[in-house]
Write an enzyme that holds these catalytic residues in place. Structure first.
Site, short mmCIF file in Angstrom:
data_model
loop_
_atom_site.label_atom_id
_atom_site.label_comp_id
_atom_site.label_asym_id
_atom_site.label_seq_id
_atom_site.Cartn_x
_atom_site.Cartn_y
_atom_site.Cartn_z
N HIS A 17 14.97 -7.90 -6.20
CA HIS A 17 14.14 -7.37 -7.28
C HIS A 17 14.04 -5.85 -7.25
O HIS A 17 13.30 -5.27 -8.01
CB HIS A 17 12.74 -8.00 -7.22
CG HIS A 17 12.06 -7.82 -5.90
ND1 HIS A 17 12.26 -8.67 -4.85
CD2 HIS A 17 11.22 -6.87 -5.45
CE1 HIS A 17 11.55 -8.26 -3.81
NE2 HIS A 17 10.92 -7.15 -4.15
N CYS A 39 4.19 -11.08 -19.94
CA CYS A 39 4.22 -11.88 -21.16
C CYS A 39 4.03 -11.05 -22.42
O CYS A 39 4.49 -11.42 -23.49
CB CYS A 39 3.20 -13.01 -21.09
SG CYS A 39 1.49 -12.50 -21.43
N CYS A 92 13.83 -6.48 0.49
CA CYS A 92 12.38 -6.33 0.63
C CYS A 92 11.86 -7.42 1.56
O CYS A 92 12.52 -8.43 1.79
CB CYS A 92 11.76 -6.48 -0.76
SG CYS A 92 9.97 -6.59 -0.79
N HIS A 133 10.88 -13.47 3.37
CA HIS A 133 10.04 -14.67 3.26
C HIS A 133 10.81 -15.80 2.57
O HIS A 133 10.75 -16.96 2.99
CB HIS A 133 8.77 -14.37 2.45
CG HIS A 133 7.78 -13.54 3.19
ND1 HIS A 133 6.99 -14.06 4.20
CD2 HIS A 133 7.44 -12.24 3.10
CE1 HIS A 133 6.20 -13.10 4.69
NE2 HIS A 133 6.46 -11.98 4.03
N CYS A 161 -0.84 -9.29 -15.25
CA CYS A 161 -0.48 -10.43 -16.10
C CYS A 161 -0.37 -11.70 -15.27
O CYS A 161 0.33 -11.73 -14.26
CB CYS A 161 0.85 -10.16 -16.80
SG CYS A 161 1.47 -11.57 -17.75
N THR A 211 9.72 -9.52 0.86
CA THR A 211 9.65 -10.74 0.06
C THR A 211 10.93 -11.56 0.20
O THR A 211 10.90 -12.79 0.28
CB THR A 211 9.43 -10.37 -1.43
OG1 THR A 211 8.22 -9.63 -1.53
CG2 THR A 211 9.33 -11.61 -2.30
N ASP A 228 1.20 1.30 14.19
CA ASP A 228 2.09 0.14 14.06
C ASP A 228 2.28 -0.37 15.48
O ASP A 228 1.68 0.16 16.42
CB ASP A 228 3.44 0.55 13.43
CG ASP A 228 4.18 -0.63 12.81
OD1 ASP A 228 4.15 -0.79 11.59
OD2 ASP A 228 4.77 -1.44 13.57
N CYS A 231 -1.01 -11.57 -23.19
CA CYS A 231 -2.28 -11.97 -22.57
C CYS A 231 -3.28 -10.80 -22.59
O CYS A 231 -2.93 -9.68 -22.95
CB CYS A 231 -2.06 -12.47 -21.14
SG CYS A 231 -1.68 -11.15 -19.96
N ARG A 239 9.44 2.25 14.02
CA ARG A 239 8.71 2.60 12.80
C ARG A 239 7.78 3.80 13.03
O ARG A 239 7.59 4.62 12.14
CB ARG A 239 7.88 1.41 12.33
CG ARG A 239 8.73 0.24 11.86
CD ARG A 239 7.82 -0.95 11.65
NE ARG A 239 8.44 -1.96 10.81
CZ ARG A 239 7.82 -3.03 10.37
NH1 ARG A 239 6.56 -3.23 10.70
NH2 ARG A 239 8.44 -3.90 9.61
N CYS A 251 -2.01 -7.78 -20.45
CA CYS A 251 -0.88 -7.08 -21.09
C CYS A 251 -1.36 -6.26 -22.28
O CYS A 251 -0.94 -5.13 -22.48
CB CYS A 251 0.18 -8.07 -21.54
SG CYS A 251 1.15 -8.74 -20.17
ZN ZN Z 1 9.77 -5.91 -3.00
ZN ZN Z 2 0.60 -11.01 -19.81
#
Ligand code: ZN
Ligand code: ZN
Length: 349
Positions: free
Chosen positions: A63, A93, A38, A43, A107, A40, A196, A96, A201, A99
Site C-alpha cells: 500500500h 466512500c 510496512c 502482519h 471513513c 502491516t 526503543d 458518508c 533503531r 467523507c
Molecule cells: Zn503502511
Molecule cells: Zn466515507
C-alpha cells in the site's frame, strides 16, 4: 505480471503470475516503480489474528507505492498516461458523514490498498483515480516517493502539536517513530529524546536528530531516565509510537504535568491507565491519532521531502527486486532494517 500474494488463508506469501488488470472507467493502471514494505504487510504475511479476520485471500499486498500511469479509464479526468504518481492507500466512500465533512481518514467504509483490495507489490496495480497523487520526478525519486504514504502518518501524528522549543519524547523507533523524530528536529524541537529496545533503531534515531536515546531493556525505570535527561522535568510532548503496553504506561510517567501524550502505536491488548493519577491530577491532554488527514498531510509531506527539510534516505535499508521479497520481509522481522523498498520494474539497486 508478477505479484506478491496471500494466496490462501494461511501464513506466508507467494510470487504469483497474473494477467495485467484492466482499469474500470474511474480507475488508472500504474506500472509500479517502487513499493515499500510496512509492518502491516508483516502482519498479513504472518497471518496473525487481525489479518486473518480482515483479509480475504487471494490478495496482492502493498500500500506504499509509486509509479507511472500507463492506462486510464474513460471517465478519468486530471490524470494522464505518463504521469508519475503515488497513491493514498485509503479508498474512501465519498458519501458518508466523515467523507462529506472533510474527514475522509475516518471513513468507516474505507478500503485499503493491499489489505482490502489488490495492492502495489506487483508489476502493475489498478487504483481509483481519486487516490492518485501527482509527483515531481525531478524532486522526488521513486524510493522516496513511495515513502510519502507512511511518512504522512508521522506528519499527521506530529501536526497536532507545536514542537518548536518543546521537550519531545518519541517512544518506539520503528519507521513512523523515526519519521516523527526527523519531523520534530526539523520543526525545532528543544530537547528530543527517544526510546526503543533495538540498538539498530536507536542508532538511526540519533542519525535523524535525537539528542539522546535509551534502550528500555537496559534501564530499571524508563520515566526516571527521561526526567533525568530533561533537566529534572517531565517531557512536554510524548509520542507513543510503539504500541507496547509497557511503553504506553511509561508515556504517562514521562510526560510532565500539563503536557500532551499522543497515542499512535496500536497495542495488541487493552492497556491499564490510572485516570486519576496519570490524567486528571496531571492536567494532561491525550490525543489518539490514526491514519493521515487526506489530502492535507500530503501537501505537508511533499513540502518536507521535496525541499530536503527531512531526508529519509538514511531510513532506506535496501532496495530489492520483487523476486527477493522474502529477504526483505526477513530483514524487517529481524529488527535490523527500517524501510525496504521493492523495485518491481528492475530499477534501483
Ligand atoms: Zn503502511
Ligand atoms: Zn466515507
Amino acid at each position: 505480471m508478477r505479484a506478491i500474494r496471500k494466496r490462501e488463508a494461511e501464513p506466508g506469501l507467494v510470487l504469483d503470475e497474473l494477467p495485467v488488470p484492466t482499469p474500470e472507467p474511474d480507475e488508472v493502471l500504474i506500472q509500479v516503480e517502487a513499493a515499500s514494505i510496512c509492518g502491516t504487510d508483516l502482519h498479513i504475511s504472518r497471518w496473525d489474528q487481525w489479518s486473518s479476520e480482515r483479509v480475504h485471500p487471494p490478495l496482492t499486498l502493498g500500500h506504499e507505492l509509486c509509479g507511472t500511469v500507463v492506462a486510464i479509464g474513460n471517465s478519468v479526468r486530471g490524470v494522464a498516461e505518463g504521469d508519475y504518481v503515488s497513491a493514498e492507500s485509503h479508498v474512501t466512500c465519498g458519501t458518508c458523514f466523515h467523507c462529506r465533512t472533510g474527514k475522509a481518514h475516518m471513513c468507516e467504509r474505507t478500503q485499503i490498498l493491499g489489505v482490502d483490495r489488490n495492492g502495489g507489490f506487483a508489476d502493475y496495480v489498478v487504483v481509483p483515480a481519486s487516490v492518485v497523487w501527482q509527483n515531481d520526478r525531478a524532486k522526488l525519486p521513486p524510493e522516496l516517493a513511495c515513502l510519502q504514504e507512511p511518512f504522512g502518518n508521522a506528519v499527521f501524528a506530529t501536526a497536532t502539536q507545536d514542537l518548536a522549543g518543546r521537550a519531545v519524547a518519541v517512544l518506539g523507533c520503528g519507521p513512523v517513530g523515526l519519521f516523527a523524530i526527523a519531523i520534530a528536529r526539523a520543526f525545532g524541537a528543544g530537547r528530543l529524546l527517544a526510546s526503543d529496545h533495538v540498538p539498530y533503531r536507536l542508532e538511526l534515531a540519533r542519525t535523524l536528530g535525537a539528542d539522546d536515546v535509551v534502550n528500555v531493556d537496559e534501564v530499571e525505570d524508563v520515566p526516571t531516565w527521561f526526567v533525568e535527561h530533561n533537566e529534572g522535568v517531565g517531557m512536554g510532548i510524548v509520542f507513543e509510537m510503539s504500541g507496547a503496553l509497557r511503553a504506553i504506561e511509561d508515556a504517562f510517567g514521562i510526560v510532565r504535568h500539563g503536557g500532551h501524550v499522543v497515542l499512535f502505536g496500536i497495542p495488541a491488548r487493552p492497556a491499564t491507565i490510572d485516570i486519576a493519577e496519570s490524567l486528571i491530577f496531571k492536567n494532561l491532554t491525550v490525543s489518539a491519532v490514526n491514519g493521515r488527514e487526506i489530502w492535507e498531510t500530503w501537501y505537508t509531506t511533499r513540502w518536507l521531502l521535496e525541499h530536503g527539510v527531512v531526508d529519509l534516505r538514511p531510513l532506506i535499508t535496501a532496495e530489492l527486486p520483487l523476486e527477493r521479497f522474502e529477504e526483505g520481509f526477513e530483514r524487517l522481522e529481524s529488527g535490523e532494517a527500517c524501510k525496504i523498498v521493492l523495485r518491481p520494474n528492475g530499477v534501483g539497486a
